[in-house]
Design a protein around this motif. Structure first.
Motif, mmCIF file in Angstrom:
data_model
loop_
_atom_site.group_PDB
_atom_site.id
_atom_site.type_symbol
_atom_site.label_atom_id
_atom_site.label_comp_id
_atom_site.label_asym_id
_atom_site.label_seq_id
_atom_site.Cartn_x
_atom_site.Cartn_y
_atom_site.Cartn_z
ATOM 1 N N SER A 84 11.668 -72.120 -13.593
ATOM 2 C CA SER A 84 11.919 -70.628 -13.111
ATOM 3 C C SER A 84 12.312 -70.986 -11.567
ATOM 4 O O SER A 84 11.713 -71.767 -11.069
ATOM 5 C CB SER A 84 10.722 -69.654 -13.304
ATOM 6 N N ASP A 85 13.214 -69.958 -11.061
ATOM 7 C CA ASP A 85 13.374 -69.761 -9.654
ATOM 8 C C ASP A 85 12.486 -68.936 -9.125
ATOM 9 O O ASP A 85 12.413 -68.609 -7.652
ATOM 10 C CB ASP A 85 14.662 -69.449 -9.412
ATOM 11 N N GLN A 86 11.141 -68.227 -9.663
ATOM 12 C CA GLN A 86 10.311 -67.681 -9.096
ATOM 13 C C GLN A 86 8.859 -68.199 -9.379
ATOM 14 O O GLN A 86 8.760 -69.141 -10.340
ATOM 15 C CB GLN A 86 9.999 -66.200 -9.740
ATOM 16 N N PRO A 87 7.962 -68.162 -8.590
ATOM 17 C CA PRO A 87 6.607 -68.584 -8.732
ATOM 18 C C PRO A 87 6.146 -68.362 -10.146
ATOM 19 O O PRO A 87 6.308 -67.266 -10.595
ATOM 20 C CB PRO A 87 5.673 -68.150 -7.777
ATOM 21 N N PHE A 88 5.698 -69.300 -10.833
ATOM 22 C CA PHE A 88 5.237 -69.241 -12.393
ATOM 23 C C PHE A 88 4.467 -69.974 -12.888
ATOM 24 O O PHE A 88 3.841 -70.958 -12.259
ATOM 25 C CB PHE A 88 6.670 -69.398 -13.242
ATOM 26 N N ILE A 89 3.653 -69.898 -13.995
ATOM 27 C CA ILE A 89 2.781 -70.557 -14.682
ATOM 28 C C ILE A 89 3.300 -70.890 -16.134
ATOM 29 O O ILE A 89 3.914 -69.786 -16.847
ATOM 30 C CB ILE A 89 1.298 -69.714 -15.002
ATOM 31 N N ILE A 90 2.992 -71.940 -16.539
ATOM 32 C CA ILE A 90 3.335 -72.281 -18.248
ATOM 33 C C ILE A 90 2.150 -72.131 -18.803
ATOM 34 O O ILE A 90 0.977 -72.462 -18.602
ATOM 35 C CB ILE A 90 3.704 -73.870 -18.104
ATOM 36 N N LEU A 91 2.296 -71.475 -20.089
ATOM 37 C CA LEU A 91 1.268 -71.336 -21.143
ATOM 38 C C LEU A 91 1.844 -72.395 -22.113
ATOM 39 O O LEU A 91 2.859 -71.971 -22.888
ATOM 40 C CB LEU A 91 1.132 -69.934 -21.653
ATOM 41 N N ASP A 92 1.298 -73.373 -22.043
ATOM 42 C CA ASP A 92 1.914 -74.509 -23.195
ATOM 43 C C ASP A 92 0.834 -74.364 -24.361
ATOM 44 O O ASP A 92 -0.170 -74.766 -24.508
ATOM 45 C CB ASP A 92 1.760 -75.883 -22.434
ATOM 46 N N MET A 93 1.520 -74.345 -25.573
ATOM 47 C CA MET A 93 1.138 -73.841 -27.139
ATOM 48 C C MET A 93 0.738 -75.150 -27.768
ATOM 49 O O MET A 93 0.630 -75.164 -28.801
ATOM 50 C CB MET A 93 1.580 -72.555 -27.797
ATOM 51 N N PHE A 94 0.830 -76.287 -26.990
ATOM 52 C CA PHE A 94 0.977 -77.494 -27.954
ATOM 53 C C PHE A 94 -0.368 -77.850 -28.691
ATOM 54 O O PHE A 94 -0.405 -78.518 -29.820
ATOM 55 C CB PHE A 94 1.418 -78.934 -27.198
#
Length: 575
Positions: free
Chosen positions: A125-135
């Motif tokens: 993303s070009d904005q500050p972000f968090i990944i919620l990784d569902m693996f």
């Protein structure tokens, strides 16, 4: 008076500087400023230690966790924007808490299930972000008696096929041929594979689902209601919440299926043009048990050194025996020249290995392999063809492909079940009237901006060249073949006008219903990405992080804090 005159400019300057600093911290969160409040919030919500599932940029495992499910090497460079945190939930309350806590600190949440999104928008993303990784959400429960399976969003298609095969040799599921694709993204975007002419799309077999909504609540089909259940079966789940699982109805597969691969080359006096003309007449209309994918690639000539030519490859799955399909195609598709020598009979599970490019000695448990950190550089685009392309048109296309150098086509035939399901039965609208779908495909091995620009521009130029031959008004596209070239939505604006540009291409007449549902279930547009469903233009999106209302609220809070701190300092100074 002199003292007061001296203090006023100083305090004013201090207040302005403090206002600037506080405002900057609100506008540009950092990994350091986000980690502690997010972790504390998540800990409070779950009442357990969660530091082992939250990876900040300073964590030694951050890079390996982030890169494991990056499936396009274009987005695995030092300049690629990185998340502030990667959250890897193992239980449902972790997902609920992640949504609530990300919303509380007003930071974007990206949701990744397998990482195969062609444009990487599940993890950049070009904005500050968090990944919620569902693996970690990879549990699969197969109920053979009722012919259903409950599949968590982070499971891969290969794992789904294997777990079905463990329980039954005559049940399967119609989904993609790449075994490492994540279920969450595949099914929420529509999902298709080599049984679509017999059984339709993956989403045509979804009978229930579980989703975490913007308030952190978990709903199944009954709880979420028909509208939202309709939307997450082809309308992109990440616009509405976090998909936890899908319940799918399994389909019958014969004990013996047949696969074959036949290649023809333009430079070896093999009439590729006539072959493709006949394929267009046969593939979308033949027995619905037969799926014949056509690959068209510019390759080096084996006849004239240094020249390029066109190679056509027909790859097929027939849900039956070799003798039957050979007899069928001798009559319907004689230019293919299919014989029993071209065909291999096998079980359905072995056919999934064959389509996954495993060799014939491979055991089914290879489908459980996730192939982490195995990304190549690629660009994909899509189109739909509703009228057969003429001989002259094909010959012009061959010339253009040879001129460009590397970009090829994958033609996927429709018809059969795809023509029987209504265009509004799910958000996926591309049903009756479409002969086949085109995937534009180019891969390369070398990193670098110039190399990337060369190959992506090839794909775009061929796409532009194909305009007269494909659907129009709108020129349709397939959501699972994510393509940012066809339009994006600027962050914070929640522009309905921008969203409609790509939305109508992906969803045709179903777009407006998706907007209505989005507005109802996520009115503040928390779940958003570069091609998410926008909210209704008449609705005030006060929750978007960069909206005018949000900026005004941040400014107001900052100003109140600044005045309060400044006043306290002033009182302290004069006393």
């Amino acid at each position: 008076m002199e003292k007061s005159s001296f203090l006023a400019p100083g305090i004013s300057l201090f207040l302005l500087l403090l206002l600037f600093n506080v405002s900057a911290s609100v506008a540009a969160p950092t990994a350091e400023s986000v980690y502690t409040p997010f972790l504390q919030c998540l800990r409070n919500y779950t009442s357990e230690q969660v530091s082992n599932i939250v990876f900040a940029q300073t964590n030694s495992s951050f890079s390996s966790v982030l890169q494991a499910y990056i499936r396009n090497a274009r987005f695995n460079t030092t300049s690629t924007p990185k998340p502030l945190l990667v959250v890897t939930p193992t239980r449902e309350p972790h997902v609920q808490g992640a949504v609530i806590c990300a919303k509380n600190i007003n930071i974007q949440l990206k949701i990744r299930s397998g990482g195969h999104d062609y444009e990487g928008i599940s993890y950049i993303s070009d904005q500050p972000f968090i990944i919620l990784d569902m693996f970690h959400f990879r549990n699969i429960t197969v109920d053979v008696r009722n012919e259903v399976a409950v599949v968590q969003a982070g499971a891969t298609l290969g794992e789904v096929y294997y777990r079905i095969w463990e329980k039954s040799k005559v049940l399967g599921f119609p989904a993609g041929v790449c075994p490492t694709v994540g279920v969450g993204g595949h099914l929420s975007g529509g999902g298709y594979g080599n049984m679509l002419r017999k059984h339709g799309l993956s989403v045509d077999h979804v009978v229930d689902a579980k989703i975490v909504d913007v308030k952190g609540w978990i709903f199944d089909k009954e709880g979420m209601g028909e509208d939202l259940f309709w939307a997450i079966r082809g309308g992109g789940g990440a616009s509405y919440g976090v998909i936890l699982s899908y319940t799918v109805k399994l389909v019958a597969v014969p004990e013996v299926v047949t696969v074959f691969r036949v290649m023809k080359s333009l430079d070896q006096n093999e009439n590729v043009t006539e072959l493709v003309l006949q394929w267009q007449q046969v593939a979308p209309h033949t027995d619905d048990r037969l799926f014949m994918r056509l690959l068209l690639q510019p390759v080096s000539s084996k006849v004239v050194k240094g020249q390029r030519t066109i190679r056509a490859t027909v790859m097929a799955l027939f849900l039956g025996g070799a003798g039957e399909v050979v007899t069928l195609l001798e009559k319907e598709f004689p230019l293919l020249g299919l014989s029993k020598d071209n065909c291999t009979e096998m079980s359905w599970i072995d056919s999934m290995l064959w389509w996954g490019n495993f060799d014939n000695t491979t055991k089914p448990d290879a489908l459980l392999e996730r192939d982490l950190n195995s990304a190549s550089f690629l660009k994909r685009k899509s189109d739909y063809v509703q009228k057969p392309i003429s001989k002259d048109g094909l010959e012009e296309i061959w010339e253009k492909m040879v001129e460009l150098g590397k970009t090829g086509f994958v033609f996927n035939p429709y018809g059969g079940k795809m023509s029987e399901v209504a265009s509004d039965a799910t958000p996926f609208p591309h049903r009756l009237g479409n002969l086949f779908k085109i995937q534009y495909s180019v891969n390369w091995d070398e990193p670098g901006v110039d190399v990337e620009n060369n190959f992506t521009s090839q794909a775009r130029e061929l796409y532009s060249y194909m305009t007269p031959f494909v659907s129009n008004s709108p020129r349709s596209a397939f959501l699972n073949y994510r393509d940012l070239d066809i339009g994006t939505n600027s962050f914070g604006k929640n522009s309905y006008e921008e969203g409609r540009v790509y939305g109508v291409k992906y969803f045709n007449d179903n777009f407006e219903r998706l907007v209505k549902i989005k507005t109802a279930v996520d009115p503040e547009n928390f779940f958003r990405n570069e091609q998410s469903i926008p909210i209704h233009p008449g609705h005030d999106s006060t929750g978007a992080s960069n909206s005018g209302a949000a900026k005004l609220l941040h400014f107001s809070l900052c100003w109140k804090l600044t005045v309060k701190v400044g006043w306290l300092l002033f009182l302290k100074f004069i006393t």
